[in-house]
Design a protein around this motif. Structure first.
Motif, PDB file in Angstrom:
ATOM      1  N   LEU A   1      95.911 -32.680 -53.735  1.00  0.00           N
ATOM      2  CA  LEU A   1      95.119 -33.315 -52.695  1.00  0.00           C
ATOM      3  C   LEU A   1      93.872 -33.888 -53.362  1.00  0.00           C
ATOM      4  O   LEU A   1      93.196 -33.176 -54.116  1.00  0.00           O
ATOM      5  N   ALA A   2      93.576 -35.141 -53.102  1.00  0.00           N
ATOM      6  CA  ALA A   2      92.374 -35.758 -53.678  1.00  0.00           C
ATOM      7  C   ALA A   2      91.527 -36.344 -52.563  1.00  0.00           C
ATOM      8  O   ALA A   2      92.030 -37.119 -51.730  1.00  0.00           O
ATOM      9  N   PHE A   3      90.256 -35.960 -52.532  1.00  0.00           N
ATOM     10  CA  PHE A   3      89.318 -36.418 -51.509  1.00  0.00           C
ATOM     11  C   PHE A   3      88.207 -37.240 -52.165  1.00  0.00           C
ATOM     12  O   PHE A   3      87.584 -36.766 -53.115  1.00  0.00           O
ATOM     13  N   PRO A   4      87.938 -38.450 -51.663  1.00  0.00           N
ATOM     14  CA  PRO A   4      86.780 -39.183 -52.188  1.00  0.00           C
ATOM     15  C   PRO A   4      85.492 -38.568 -51.666  1.00  0.00           C
ATOM     16  O   PRO A   4      85.395 -38.211 -50.494  1.00  0.00           O
ATOM     17  N   LEU A   5      84.529 -38.416 -52.538  1.00  0.00           N
ATOM     18  CA  LEU A   5      83.207 -37.934 -52.142  1.00  0.00           C
ATOM     19  C   LEU A   5      82.281 -39.145 -52.139  1.00  0.00           C
ATOM     20  O   LEU A   5      81.933 -39.667 -53.199  1.00  0.00           O
ATOM     21  N   PHE A   6      81.897 -39.616 -50.970  1.00  0.00           N
ATOM     22  CA  PHE A   6      81.011 -40.760 -50.913  1.00  0.00           C
ATOM     23  C   PHE A   6      80.117 -40.671 -49.684  1.00  0.00           C
ATOM     24  O   PHE A   6      80.438 -40.008 -48.699  1.00  0.00           O
ATOM     25  N   VAL A   7      78.964 -41.328 -49.806  1.00  0.00           N
ATOM     26  CA  VAL A   7      78.011 -41.427 -48.700  1.00  0.00           C
ATOM     27  C   VAL A   7      77.890 -42.902 -48.361  1.00  0.00           C
ATOM     28  O   VAL A   7      77.514 -43.711 -49.202  1.00  0.00           O
TER      29      VAL A   7
END
Length: 251
Positions: free
Chosen positions: A139-145
């Protein structure tokens, strides 16, 4: 950091939650809110990411290993945090072949889920070798604001079909909190660096004013000119001047 992990495991039992074990929404909300408070008080950006990996291993059903990576030069994967050998090997493989879940998560800013790496066709150079390493589920989640992509949170399991919709739900919430905390820690670190740089330049300007009896403006212009002539950052030039002055004072 250790106290936070202990608190989470007291709620979820030791080790990662089994795949068929789902926590009630109230418990999950409590644990994630406590995690958010803890992350808010972490000063080092890299420590925030290590906390995020630890939290994912404890909270996201199916997770057996985790990492946080960022992408440099469009395809090269750079490690920011990892839980062990498997994430390091798989992330290095992604960097080598230039494809994989982490890269897609960041490029398309969406969650990428792999049910069975042995049957995966999206990444023909990556998937077979990742399966050989033992990463059958990912599972890959983008971390962005907002629009600023930061890193990707990558979760791994040795068995196929390890991650469920519940895994995605919990991971999405955790990734969102980690991204906000990481961005905040980076801003604080950059602000501190800027203040330190300002102080160094101010000290260097004062030294030049005293040594050559010139104005503050002339002193600053001298620093800038020397920085350009030597192709060095202004901060480094100022720091060297201050160090040399301090060394001379101690002789």
């Amino acid at each position: 950091m250790g106290e936070l992990v202990t608190d989470r495991r007291r709620l979820w039992s030791l080790g990662p939650a089994p795949r068929n074990e789902q926590a009630g929404p109230e418990v999950l909300a409590h644990v994630l809110s406590e995690l958010a408070r803890e992350l808010h008080h972490v000063d080092d950006p890299d420590d925030v990411l290590r906390e995020a990996v630890d939290a994912a291993m404890d909270l996201v059903p199916g997770t057996r290993a985790g990492s946080v990576t960022e992408v440099a030069d469009s395809h090269r994967v750079v490690h920011k945090a990892e839980s062990g050998e498997l994430p390091a090997q798989v992330d290095a493989l992604m960097s080598e072949v230039g494809e994989g879940p982490c890269l897609d998560a960041l490029r398309h800013r969406r969650i990428v889920r792999v049910e069975d790496m042995r049957r995966e066709t999206r990444w023909p150079r990556f998937a077979p070798r990742a399966a050989e390493l033992g990463a059958l589920s990912m599972l890959a989640f983008p971390l962005f604001v907002k629009d600023d992509s930061l890193c990707a949170l990558n979760l791994y399991a040795h068995e196929a079909g390890a991650f469920t919709d519940e895994s995605e739900h919990v991971g999405r919430l955790l990734a969102a909190q980690a991204a906000v905390a990481y961005s905040g820690a980076q801003r604080a670190e950059n602000l501190l660096a800027a203040l330190e740089t300002r102080d160094l330049i101010g000290q260097a300007v004062g030294l030049l004013m005293e040594r050559y009896s010139i104005t503050a403006g002339r002193s600053f212009e001298t620093l800038v000119r020397f920085s350009r002539q030597t192709n060095r950052k202004l901060r480094d030039v100022a720091a060297e001047l201050v160090r040399n002055a301090e060394a001379g004072a101690h002789r």
